[in-house]
Design a protein around this motif. Structure first.
Motif, PDB file in Angstrom:
ATOM      1  N   ILE A 204       0.863  -1.186   0.000  1.00 36.21           N
ATOM      2  CA  ILE A 204       0.000   0.000   0.000  1.00 36.21           C
ATOM      3  C   ILE A 204       0.895   1.230   0.000  1.00 36.21           C
ATOM      4  O   ILE A 204       1.799   1.353   0.829  1.00 36.21           O
ATOM      5  N   PHE A 205       0.641   2.141  -0.931  1.00 34.50           N
ATOM      6  CA  PHE A 205       1.406   3.385  -1.011  1.00 34.50           C
ATOM      7  C   PHE A 205       0.439   4.556  -1.034  1.00 34.50           C
ATOM      8  O   PHE A 205      -0.592   4.512  -1.721  1.00 34.50           O
ATOM      9  N   ALA A 206       0.763   5.609  -0.292  1.00 39.76           N
ATOM     10  CA  ALA A 206      -0.094   6.792  -0.222  1.00 39.76           C
ATOM     11  C   ALA A 206       0.747   8.055  -0.360  1.00 39.76           C
ATOM     12  O   ALA A 206       1.851   8.148   0.196  1.00 39.76           O
ATOM     13  N   ASN A 207       0.219   9.023  -1.090  1.00 37.48           N
ATOM     14  CA  ASN A 207       0.827  10.345  -1.218  1.00 37.48           C
ATOM     15  C   ASN A 207      -0.222  11.368  -0.792  1.00 37.48           C
ATOM     16  O   ASN A 207      -1.263  11.510  -1.441  1.00 37.48           O
ATOM     17  N   VAL A 208       0.050  12.082   0.307  1.00 35.92           N
ATOM     18  CA  VAL A 208      -0.938  12.977   0.915  1.00 35.92           C
ATOM     19  C   VAL A 208      -0.425  14.408   0.843  1.00 35.92           C
ATOM     20  O   VAL A 208       0.657  14.727   1.367  1.00 35.92           O
ATOM     21  N   ASN A 209      -1.186  15.284   0.203  1.00 34.45           N
ATOM     22  CA  ASN A 209      -0.884  16.714   0.196  1.00 34.45           C
ATOM     23  C   ASN A 209      -1.764  17.384   1.245  1.00 34.45           C
ATOM     24  O   ASN A 209      -2.946  17.662   1.004  1.00 34.45           O
ATOM     25  N   ILE A 210      -1.187  17.612   2.421  1.00 33.81           N
ATOM     26  CA  ILE A 210      -1.963  18.194   3.519  1.00 33.81           C
ATOM     27  C   ILE A 210      -2.329  19.638   3.216  1.00 33.81           C
ATOM     28  O   ILE A 210      -3.449  20.085   3.445  1.00 33.81           O
ATOM     29  N   ASN A 211      -1.388  20.397   2.694  1.00 32.32           N
ATOM     30  CA  ASN A 211      -1.645  21.745   2.176  1.00 32.32           C
ATOM     31  C   ASN A 211      -0.541  22.055   1.174  1.00 32.32           C
ATOM     32  O   ASN A 211       0.245  21.179   0.801  1.00 32.32           O
ATOM     33  N   ASN A 212      -0.459  23.304   0.723  1.00 30.63           N
ATOM     34  CA  ASN A 212       0.525  23.629  -0.307  1.00 30.63           C
ATOM     35  C   ASN A 212       1.950  23.694   0.237  1.00 30.63           C
ATOM     36  O   ASN A 212       2.898  23.939  -0.508  1.00 30.63           O
ATOM     37  N   LYS A 213       2.121  23.487   1.549  1.00 31.24           N
ATOM     38  CA  LYS A 213       3.447  23.504   2.148  1.00 31.24           C
ATOM     39  C   LYS A 213       3.883  22.142   2.682  1.00 31.24           C
ATOM     40  O   LYS A 213       5.079  21.868   2.765  1.00 31.24           O
ATOM     41  N   PHE A 214       2.952  21.296   3.045  1.00 31.45           N
ATOM     42  CA  PHE A 214       3.277  20.057   3.746  1.00 31.45           C
ATOM     43  C   PHE A 214       2.726  18.856   2.995  1.00 31.45           C
ATOM     44  O   PHE A 214       1.546  18.813   2.650  1.00 31.45           O
ATOM     45  N   SER A 215       3.600  17.891   2.720  1.00 30.55           N
ATOM     46  CA  SER A 215       3.181  16.665   2.035  1.00 30.55           C
ATOM     47  C   SER A 215       3.841  15.460   2.696  1.00 30.55           C
ATOM     48  O   SER A 215       4.944  15.552   3.247  1.00 30.55           O
ATOM     49  N   LEU A 216       3.145  14.340   2.630  1.00 32.47           N
ATOM     50  CA  LEU A 216       3.637  13.081   3.180  1.00 32.47           C
ATOM     51  C   LEU A 216       3.431  11.976   2.153  1.00 32.47           C
ATOM     52  O   LEU A 216       2.415  11.963   1.452  1.00 32.47           O
ATOM     53  N   ASN A 217       4.369  11.065   2.061  1.00 30.48           N
ATOM     54  CA  ASN A 217       4.143   9.858   1.280  1.00 30.48           C
ATOM     55  C   ASN A 217       4.849   8.695   1.963  1.00 30.48           C
ATOM     56  O   ASN A 217       5.857   8.879   2.653  1.00 30.48           O
ATOM     57  N   GLY A 218       4.302   7.542   1.790  1.00 29.05           N
ATOM     58  CA  GLY A 218       4.870   6.370   2.440  1.00 29.05           C
ATOM     59  C   GLY A 218       4.183   5.108   1.975  1.00 29.05           C
ATOM     60  O   GLY A 218       3.197   5.135   1.235  1.00 29.05           O
ATOM     61  N   GLY A 219       4.728   3.995   2.428  1.00 23.56           N
ATOM     62  CA  GLY A 219       4.183   2.716   2.010  1.00 23.56           C
ATOM     63  C   GLY A 219       4.354   1.658   3.083  1.00 23.56           C
ATOM     64  O   GLY A 219       5.139   1.810   4.033  1.00 23.56           O
ATOM     65  N   PHE A 220       3.616   0.585   2.915  1.00 28.80           N
ATOM     66  CA  PHE A 220       3.642  -0.551   3.837  1.00 28.80           C
ATOM     67  C   PHE A 220       3.646  -1.832   3.009  1.00 28.80           C
ATOM     68  O   PHE A 220       2.852  -1.977   2.071  1.00 28.80           O
ATOM     69  N   ASP A 221       4.572  -2.738   3.319  1.00 34.87           N
ATOM     70  CA  ASP A 221       4.698  -3.992   2.582  1.00 34.87           C
ATOM     71  C   ASP A 221       4.505  -5.174   3.533  1.00 34.87           C
ATOM     72  O   ASP A 221       5.040  -5.179   4.650  1.00 34.87           O
ATOM     73  N   LEU A 222       3.778  -6.160   3.064  1.00 34.82           N
ATOM     74  CA  LEU A 222       3.603  -7.407   3.797  1.00 34.82           C
ATOM     75  C   LEU A 222       3.647  -8.548   2.793  1.00 34.82           C
ATOM     76  O   LEU A 222       2.889  -8.546   1.814  1.00 34.82           O
ATOM     77  N   TYR A 223       4.569  -9.501   3.012  1.00 34.40           N
ATOM     78  CA  TYR A 223       4.608 -10.646   2.111  1.00 34.40           C
ATOM     79  C   TYR A 223       4.994 -11.907   2.876  1.00 34.40           C
ATOM     80  O   TYR A 223       5.557 -11.846   3.974  1.00 34.40           O
ATOM     81  N   TYR A 224       4.666 -13.020   2.265  1.00 37.47           N
ATOM     82  CA  TYR A 224       4.973 -14.332   2.834  1.00 37.47           C
ATOM     83  C   TYR A 224       6.020 -14.982   1.943  1.00 37.47           C
ATOM     84  O   TYR A 224       5.815 -15.138   0.734  1.00 37.47           O
ATOM     85  N   ALA A 225       7.158 -15.324   2.533  1.00 37.86           N
ATOM     86  CA  ALA A 225       8.283 -15.871   1.780  1.00 37.86           C
ATOM     87  C   ALA A 225       8.388 -17.373   2.002  1.00 37.86           C
ATOM     88  O   ALA A 225       8.232 -17.859   3.126  1.00 37.86           O
ATOM     89  N   MET A 226       8.670 -18.093   0.915  1.00 32.13           N
ATOM     90  CA  MET A 226       8.854 -19.542   0.958  1.00 32.13           C
ATOM     91  C   MET A 226      10.167 -19.869   0.257  1.00 32.13           C
ATOM     92  O   MET A 226      10.334 -19.601  -0.935  1.00 32.13           O
ATOM     93  N   LEU A 227      11.124 -20.441   0.995  1.00 35.27           N
ATOM     94  CA  LEU A 227      12.455 -20.702   0.480  1.00 35.27           C
ATOM     95  C   LEU A 227      12.782 -22.185   0.561  1.00 35.27           C
ATOM     96  O   LEU A 227      12.399 -22.859   1.525  1.00 35.27           O
ATOM     97  N   ASP A 228      13.504 -22.673  -0.442  1.00 36.56           N
ATOM     98  CA  ASP A 228      13.905 -24.074  -0.478  1.00 36.56           C
ATOM     99  C   ASP A 228      15.169 -24.179  -1.326  1.00 36.56           C
ATOM    100  O   ASP A 228      15.255 -23.564  -2.398  1.00 36.56           O
ATOM    101  N   ASN A 229      16.175 -24.932  -0.852  1.00 32.78           N
ATOM    102  CA  ASN A 229      17.403 -25.049  -1.636  1.00 32.78           C
ATOM    103  C   ASN A 229      17.404 -26.255  -2.568  1.00 32.78           C
ATOM    104  O   ASN A 229      18.371 -26.465  -3.312  1.00 32.78           O
ATOM    105  N   GLY A 230      16.379 -27.083  -2.527  1.00 29.46           N
ATOM    106  CA  GLY A 230      16.249 -28.174  -3.470  1.00 29.46           C
ATOM    107  C   GLY A 230      17.234 -29.304  -3.298  1.00 29.46           C
ATOM    108  O   GLY A 230      17.350 -30.154  -4.189  1.00 29.46           O
ATOM    109  N   LEU A 231      17.971 -29.347  -2.177  1.00 28.16           N
ATOM    110  CA  LEU A 231      18.941 -30.416  -1.962  1.00 28.16           C
ATOM    111  C   LEU A 231      18.281 -31.594  -1.251  1.00 28.16           C
ATOM    112  O   LEU A 231      17.318 -31.427  -0.503  1.00 28.16           O
ATOM    113  N   THR A 232      18.822 -32.788  -1.494  1.00 30.71           N
ATOM    114  CA  THR A 232      18.274 -33.996  -0.868  1.00 30.71           C
ATOM    115  C   THR A 232      19.150 -34.519   0.255  1.00 30.71           C
ATOM    116  O   THR A 232      18.682 -35.307   1.077  1.00 30.71           O
ATOM    117  N   ASP A 233      20.415 -34.095   0.319  1.00 29.02           N
ATOM    118  CA  ASP A 233      21.298 -34.519   1.404  1.00 29.02           C
ATOM    119  C   ASP A 233      20.766 -33.960   2.724  1.00 29.02           C
ATOM    120  O   ASP A 233      20.668 -32.739   2.882  1.00 29.02           O
TER     121      ASP A 233
END
Length: 362
Positions: A204-233
């Motif tokens: 989620i990313f947001a860019n907020v212009n509060i007035n002609n002098k002050f602005s904010l922007n930011g983001g939030f990331d959430l993900y689920y990671a799945m890792l595997d090296n594929g080795l059998t040993d």
């Protein structure tokens, strides 16, 4: 369409010295494995082409492709030889969008990303500042390839721009650490292209212009990671999965006489790795800039992590043969002075109103 060339050169002169005698005179370690020169030259030549066209009134499509050809030369003082063949890589992409009512838009995209290994992963010189935990890079590593699929929606609400994106990423040839226990209980770490990493998440990313002098922007990331090296040993096989959270914010306030105050912060929670986890961290900064010459140039100063507090990062390694917990305390306060000046003219060409392409003309 265009062409680019990237030349990278890395050099490492690595040696160990040991103190001898009562006077503590330092003598170079005669072990050739602990003394070496490493020169790494990488040449990447690429050509790219993309085309944007509109159809059915509210639709826009932008296919593209990039071809990269990479040559690498690695040289050593010792007799060690790294046989690294040249290779070519196709990097395709396609972006589609549909304009909705009230300026809203829905987008879908596919692109491939190539991530080449950093010097930390490549340098074969043995890092043994801690003699019980040594590490060695691998100059024969291949780049990671990631197929990235995204679906996004953007809207505008009372001075605020919002973008919602969901994504799926599949990385093959992921560079992962291989750890082993040597004689004497020494933990040895090296790196190989053995991993497959899949992530599913949202942004989620947001860019907020509060007035002609002050602005904010930011983001939030959430993900689920799945890792595997594929080795059998069983001694080296590994897999792991879990959530990763991160966020960032940037604020800008305009003062009289073309002065600006800017504040930024970035934080990431615990990150899942193939063998264990890496602790979270945060950085922040504050800067002031003054614009001049009709906003073509700026000069300013800034500070980062200025509260001088330690960042505590807790890491965990879990393998069939190793369980290790470590705590790192990091201080990363710095001061900077910056200057920028724009030469030439910036022109914006509108494409279907909602997209734009930046062209620099000198």
């Amino acid at each position: 369409m265009g062409q680019k060339n990237i030349l990278r050169k890395a050099y490492s002169d690595f040696a160990y010295f040991e103190a001898e005698g009562a006077d503590g005179e330092f003598v170079e370690d005669p072990n050739p494995a602990r003394n070496n020169d490493f020169s790494y030259d990488q040449n990447v030549t690429a050509g790219y082409l993309s085309y944007t066209f509109a159809f059915l009134e509210n639709y826009t499509l932008k296919p593209g492709v990039r071809y990269e050809y990479t040559t690498i030369n690695a040289d050593f003082r010792t007799e060690f030889v790294a046989d690294i063949p040249s290779y070519g890589t196709w990097v395709p992409s396609i972006n589609a969008s549909r304009k909705l009512k009230n300026g809203n838009m829905i987008k879908a995209a596919y692109n491939r990303r190539i991530q080449r290994p950093s010097l930390r992963f490549l340098n074969p010189n043995i890092e043994a500042s801690n003699p019980l935990q040594i590490s060695q890079g691998n100059p024969e590593l291949d780049p990671e390839l990631t197929d990235n699929y995204e679906l996004g929606y953007s809207t505008f609400i009372k001075g605020t721009t919002l973008n919602f994106t969901t994504f799926y990423r599949n990385t093959t040839g992921s560079i992962q650490a291989i750890r082993d226990v040597l004689d004497g209980g020494i933990i040895s770490t090296t790196f190989e292209n053995i991993g497959q990493e899949q992530t599913v998440g949202a942004n989620i990313f947001a860019n907020v212009n509060i007035n002609n002098k002050f602005s904010l922007n930011g983001g939030f990331d959430l993900y689920y990671a799945m890792l595997d090296n594929g080795l059998t040993d069983p001694q080296f096989a590994a897999s792991n999965e879990g959530f990763v959270v991160s966020g960032r914010i940037f604020g800008n306030y305009t003062l009289p006489k073309s002065w600006q105050v800017q504040l930024f912060s970035f934080a990431r929670g615990r990150q899942v790795q193939l063998q264990g986890t890496s602790g979270g961290f945060a950085v922040y900064g504050l800067s002031m800039n003054k614009q001049f010459a009709e906003k073509r140039g700026s000069v300013g100063f800034g500070v980062e992590n200025f509260l001088a507090k330690e960042f505590i990062i807790r890491n965990e390694i879990v393998t069939p043969t190793i369980i290790q917990n470590s705590v790192n305390a990091t201080r990363n306060m710095n001061f900077k002075v910056n200057f920028s000046y724009r030469i030439g003219k910036l022109s914006w060409i509108s494409v279907q109103k909602e997209e734009s392409q930046l062209i620099m003309m000198t």
